[in-house]
Write a protein that holds these residues in place. Structure first.
Motif, PDB file in Angstrom:
ATOM      1  N   ARG A  19       0.855  -1.184   0.000  1.00 31.96           N
ATOM      2  CA  ARG A  19       0.000   0.000   0.000  1.00 31.96           C
ATOM      3  C   ARG A  19       0.891   1.233   0.000  1.00 31.96           C
ATOM      4  N   LEU A  20       0.635   2.147  -0.911  1.00 34.66           N
ATOM      5  CA  LEU A  20       1.450   3.341  -1.055  1.00 34.66           C
ATOM      6  C   LEU A  20       0.779   4.519  -0.347  1.00 34.66           C
ATOM      7  N   LEU A  21       1.534   5.185   0.527  1.00 32.85           N
ATOM      8  CA  LEU A  21       1.089   6.398   1.203  1.00 32.85           C
ATOM      9  C   LEU A  21       1.929   7.560   0.685  1.00 32.85           C
ATOM     10  N   VAL A  22       1.288   8.660   0.356  1.00 34.91           N
ATOM     11  CA  VAL A  22       1.972   9.794  -0.263  1.00 34.91           C
ATOM     12  C   VAL A  22       1.657  11.070   0.509  1.00 34.91           C
ATOM     13  N   VAL A  23       2.679  11.905   0.666  1.00 36.78           N
ATOM     14  CA  VAL A  23       2.506  13.247   1.229  1.00 36.78           C
ATOM     15  C   VAL A  23       2.822  14.239   0.115  1.00 36.78           C
ATOM     16  N   PRO A  24       1.810  14.818  -0.534  1.00 33.84           N
ATOM     17  CA  PRO A  24       2.082  15.688  -1.688  1.00 33.84           C
ATOM     18  C   PRO A  24       2.904  16.922  -1.328  1.00 33.84           C
ATOM     19  N   GLN A  25       2.687  17.468  -0.134  1.00 36.50           N
ATOM     20  CA  GLN A  25       3.427  18.649   0.317  1.00 36.50           C
ATOM     21  C   GLN A  25       4.031  18.339   1.691  1.00 36.50           C
ATOM     22  N   PRO A  26       5.221  17.766   1.744  1.00 34.41           N
ATOM     23  CA  PRO A  26       5.799  17.348   3.034  1.00 34.41           C
ATOM     24  C   PRO A  26       6.015  18.490   4.022  1.00 34.41           C
ATOM     25  N   ARG A  27       6.122  19.738   3.543  1.00 38.50           N
ATOM     26  CA  ARG A  27       6.305  20.849   4.479  1.00 38.50           C
ATOM     27  C   ARG A  27       5.004  21.243   5.171  1.00 38.50           C
ATOM     28  N   ASN A  28       3.891  20.710   4.712  1.00 35.73           N
ATOM     29  CA  ASN A  28       2.588  21.010   5.296  1.00 35.73           C
ATOM     30  C   ASN A  28       2.366  20.089   6.492  1.00 35.73           C
ATOM     31  N   ARG A  29       2.290  20.676   7.687  1.00 37.72           N
ATOM     32  CA  ARG A  29       2.162  19.866   8.900  1.00 37.72           C
ATOM     33  C   ARG A  29       0.873  19.043   8.910  1.00 37.72           C
ATOM     34  N   PRO A  82       9.074  19.327 -10.069  1.00 28.86           N
ATOM     35  CA  PRO A  82       8.001  19.799 -10.964  1.00 28.86           C
ATOM     36  C   PRO A  82       6.644  19.184 -10.641  1.00 28.86           C
ATOM     37  N   ALA A  83       6.633  17.893 -10.265  1.00 27.64           N
ATOM     38  CA  ALA A  83       5.351  17.254  -9.949  1.00 27.64           C
ATOM     39  C   ALA A  83       4.730  17.852  -8.695  1.00 27.64           C
ATOM     40  N   MET A  84       5.556  18.165  -7.693  1.00 21.42           N
ATOM     41  CA  MET A  84       5.029  18.781  -6.474  1.00 21.42           C
ATOM     42  C   MET A  84       4.557  20.204  -6.745  1.00 21.42           C
ATOM     43  N   ALA A  85       5.293  20.911  -7.585  1.00 20.73           N
ATOM     44  CA  ALA A  85       4.874  22.269  -7.934  1.00 20.73           C
ATOM     45  C   ALA A  85       3.551  22.260  -8.712  1.00 20.73           C
ATOM     46  N   ALA A  86       3.411  21.297  -9.614  1.00 20.75           N
ATOM     47  CA  ALA A  86       2.164  21.184 -10.376  1.00 20.75           C
ATOM     48  C   ALA A  86       0.994  20.873  -9.458  1.00 20.75           C
ATOM     49  N   TYR A  87       1.229  20.048  -8.436  1.00 18.27           N
ATOM     50  CA  TYR A  87       0.158  19.743  -7.474  1.00 18.27           C
ATOM     51  C   TYR A  87      -0.213  20.989  -6.687  1.00 18.27           C
ATOM     52  N   ALA A  88       0.786  21.770  -6.277  1.00 17.90           N
ATOM     53  CA  ALA A  88       0.509  22.964  -5.475  1.00 17.90           C
ATOM     54  C   ALA A  88      -0.257  24.015  -6.264  1.00 17.90           C
ATOM     55  N   GLU A  89      -0.053  24.052  -7.571  1.00 17.57           N
ATOM     56  CA  GLU A  89      -0.707  25.065  -8.399  1.00 17.57           C
ATOM     57  C   GLU A  89      -2.163  24.744  -8.706  1.00 17.57           C
ATOM     58  N   THR A  90      -2.640  23.558  -8.364  1.00 20.83           N
ATOM     59  CA  THR A  90      -4.010  23.154  -8.703  1.00 20.83           C
ATOM     60  C   THR A  90      -4.936  23.211  -7.501  1.00 20.83           C
ATOM     61  N   GLU A  91      -4.626  24.068  -6.554  1.00 19.56           N
ATOM     62  CA  GLU A  91      -5.387  24.103  -5.306  1.00 19.56           C
ATOM     63  C   GLU A  91      -6.864  24.390  -5.521  1.00 19.56           C
ATOM     64  N   ASP A  92      -7.199  25.203  -6.526  1.00 16.29           N
ATOM     65  CA  ASP A  92      -8.593  25.605  -6.742  1.00 16.29           C
ATOM     66  C   ASP A  92      -9.289  24.774  -7.815  1.00 16.29           C
ATOM     67  N   ASP A  93      -8.613  23.801  -8.383  1.00 16.46           N
ATOM     68  CA  ASP A  93      -9.191  22.990  -9.458  1.00 16.46           C
ATOM     69  C   ASP A  93      -9.133  21.521  -9.029  1.00 16.46           C
ATOM     70  N   GLU A  98     -10.354  18.752 -10.300  1.00 18.83           N
ATOM     71  CA  GLU A  98     -10.026  17.763 -11.334  1.00 18.83           C
ATOM     72  C   GLU A  98      -8.536  17.783 -11.667  1.00 18.83           C
ATOM     73  N   ALA A  99      -7.987  18.991 -11.830  1.00 17.49           N
ATOM     74  CA  ALA A  99      -6.555  19.091 -12.121  1.00 17.49           C
ATOM     75  C   ALA A  99      -5.724  18.611 -10.937  1.00 17.49           C
ATOM     76  N   ARG A 100      -6.231  18.856  -9.727  1.00 19.52           N
ATOM     77  CA  ARG A 100      -5.512  18.425  -8.528  1.00 19.52           C
ATOM     78  C   ARG A 100      -5.452  16.899  -8.455  1.00 19.52           C
ATOM     79  N   ALA A 101      -6.538  16.237  -8.814  1.00 16.33           N
ATOM     80  CA  ALA A 101      -6.558  14.779  -8.818  1.00 16.33           C
ATOM     81  C   ALA A 101      -5.561  14.223  -9.832  1.00 16.33           C
ATOM     82  N   GLY A 102      -5.488  14.872 -11.009  1.00 19.00           N
ATOM     83  CA  GLY A 102      -4.525  14.425 -12.016  1.00 19.00           C
ATOM     84  C   GLY A 102      -3.092  14.637 -11.571  1.00 19.00           C
ATOM     85  N   ALA A 103      -2.826  15.780 -10.919  1.00 24.42           N
ATOM     86  CA  ALA A 103      -1.473  16.056 -10.424  1.00 24.42           C
ATOM     87  C   ALA A 103      -1.093  15.067  -9.318  1.00 24.42           C
TER      88      ALA A 103
END
Length: 504
Positions: A61-71, A241-252, A254-259
């Motif tokens: 099982r894979l666990l992911v933290v998209p933004q590790p600096r976020n507590r 780049p993948a983490m930056a792309a995830y951070a930029e989709t905060e208001d979208d 669908e795009a956030r799910a893809g990132a």
């Protein structure tokens, strides 16, 4: 590095494959271990990036933290990890067994089995230790609450990290360390920390030498690091780049799910090779028969697991951030006793390990040429059975007359050196007087006294019980050395609170 291990490394270079330095497995392997492969974010102290967890090869099982600096995301990761680890631990708490104590006059109870965590390397052990320290003091209420399972997970991770320091314990095992305990490669100790290269030497592909397989494993594009550190090139070119792309989709959404899916794919590609190597290493270790004393050391892990589970169930406090002076001395003394016992038990279980002690003069192997199993010593107040045997050895005997020796074949028996007679042919005749392990009568039961023609090893190493040291009680110790504090805990400034930390 010992002489025999250096020789084995030279032989590995010559043969092109790792050489065994053990005939038995010196650690317990659970039928159902929990494999945990963590990744941490570079440049951030103990910031979890991802983890692959599971108890079977096909249940990762894979666990992911998209933004590790976020507590918040860190502790959400901790809650997800707790949802896997804590049920696994609870699955070992169903059945207990009675263990006789005080020479059979009383019994205590412990669980019949204990959990086992496997990580790739010692850095993985360090990651769990720090992650346990970062979570065990958190609270499910008040400022910055966390899920109730998070502090409990932290306490258990701290427990496993502390057991990893205990010599001979198998509660938390670094697979790279377990493999190097049983095989010697043709590379340096630092290179042995790299699990892909280590397994390349131990189990190279058909038609490939260990050196070639290890060289291929050094390519991070082909064999990603086994964690928790990541490859800098991967961090810069793909992860950032993948983490930056995830951070930029905060208001979208669908795009956030893809990132998130892209980030998950990248991290799975980094962790999956190590996951497969972990189970491959477990298979190699399982192929070795366990040593005779491995089960006894696992009993110690079961005792520790039972004791900590009872402490948690009773509402006991978390492990302290640091030990007091007396607690640290007690812990150091316990570890030193365990280290001495572990070294002796490994030598008793494994003739290859004992061979190192034969080189240093702490042991010798010889053949029994004479035996007097009926000899009785009547010089004291009452006659006692004291058989004597003569052992002839071609090895150097560095022990003096009067020394007490032990044999792994009869560990409860003592052998006192009575005479040492060097021969002209380079051999030495050693006359030994035996005591113990023969009952209380004046006739030795069959098999308790070595027979003529029997080949035995005698050593100064003893597997006898080592008594614990005496340390003062906490209430009898000054506060400067771990006793009762001179200032009440509530009088300490708020910054001294274990859970007080700037939240960001």
């Amino acid at each position: 590095m010992s002489t025999l291990r250096a020789l084995a490394k030279a032989q590995a270079v010559a043969a092109g494959v790792a050489q065994p330095v053990a005939t038995v497995r010196h650690l317990h392997l659970s039928d159902r271990p929990l494999v945990l492969v963590p990744l941490a974010m570079a440049g951030e102290a103990n910031a979890p990036l991802a983890a692959m967890v599971g108890a079977t090869p096909d249940a990762a099982r894979l666990l992911v933290v998209p933004q590790p600096r976020n507590r918040d995301q860190r502790f959400a990761f901790a809650a997800e990890l707790a949802a896997i680890v804590l049920p696994y631990l609870d699955s070992f708490r169903g059945v207990s067994e009675a263990v006789p104590v005080d020479r059979g006059r009383d019994v205590r109870h412990r669980y019949v089995d204990a959990p086992q965590l496997l990580v790739p390397n010692l850095a993985g052990v360090g990651f769990l230790r720090l992650f346990g320290r970062a979570t065990r003091f958190r609270r499910p209420d008040g400022d910055h609450p966390v899920h109730p399972s998070v502090p409990l997970l932290g306490r258990w991770l701290t427990f496993f990290a502390e057991r990893a320091e205990h010599p001979g314990s198998a509660a938390l095992v670094a697979v790279s360390e377990a493999l190097t305990l049983h095989w010697a490669t043709g590379q340096s100790a630092v290179e042995d920390l790299h699990l892909p290269a280590l397994l390349g030497w131990i189990d190279p592909p058909p038609g490939c030498t260990g050196a070639a397989a290890a060289a291929r494993a050094e390519d991070p594009g082909r064999c990603p690091p086994s964690g928790p550190a990541t490859d800098p090139d991967f961090d810069n070119r793909r992860l950032a780049p993948a983490m930056a792309a995830y951070a930029e989709t905060e208001d979208d959404a669908e795009a956030r799910a893809g990132a998130y899916a892209e980030l998950e794919r990248l991290l799975r590609d980094q962790l999956a090779p190590t996951w497969e190597l972990m189970w491959r290493g477990v298979g190699l270790l399982r192929a070795l028969p366990p040593g005779a004393r491995v089960a006894g050391r696992w009993d110690g892990d079961k005792d520790a697991f039972t004791g900590h589970a009872e402490h948690v169930d009773a509402g006991g406090s978390p492990q302290p951030r640091r030990d007091g002076a007396v607690a640290a001395a007690v812990r150091l003394h316990r570890l030193e006793r365990a280290m001495a016992s572990y070294a002796v038990q490994r030598a008793y279980d494994d003739p290859i390990v004992m061979a190192e002690h034969r080189l240093t003069g702490e042991a010798f192997v010889g053949e029994v040429t004479l035996a007097d199993p009926k000899r009785v010593d009547d010089s004291g107040k009452r006659p006692v059975l004291r058989p004597r045997v003569q052992v002839v050895t071609a090895e150097p005997v560095a022990v003096p007359v009067g020394a007490t020796l032990y044999s792994p074949a009869r560990p409860s028996q003592k052998a006192k050196v009575v005479f040492l007679t060097p021969g002209a042919d380079g051999k030495t005749e050693v006359v030994l007087e035996l005591s113990g392990g023969m009952g209380r009568g004046l006739t030795a039961p069959p098999g308790t006294v070595p027979e003529v023609g029997e080949r035995l090893c005698f050593t100064t190493l003893s597997d006898a019980f080592l008594p614990a040291g005496n340390f003062p009680a906490a209430e009898e110790t000054p506060w400067t050395h771990g006793g009762p504090p001179a200032v009440a805990p509530e009088a300490l400034p708020a910054t001294e609170s274990a859970s007080a930390e700037e939240w960001s």
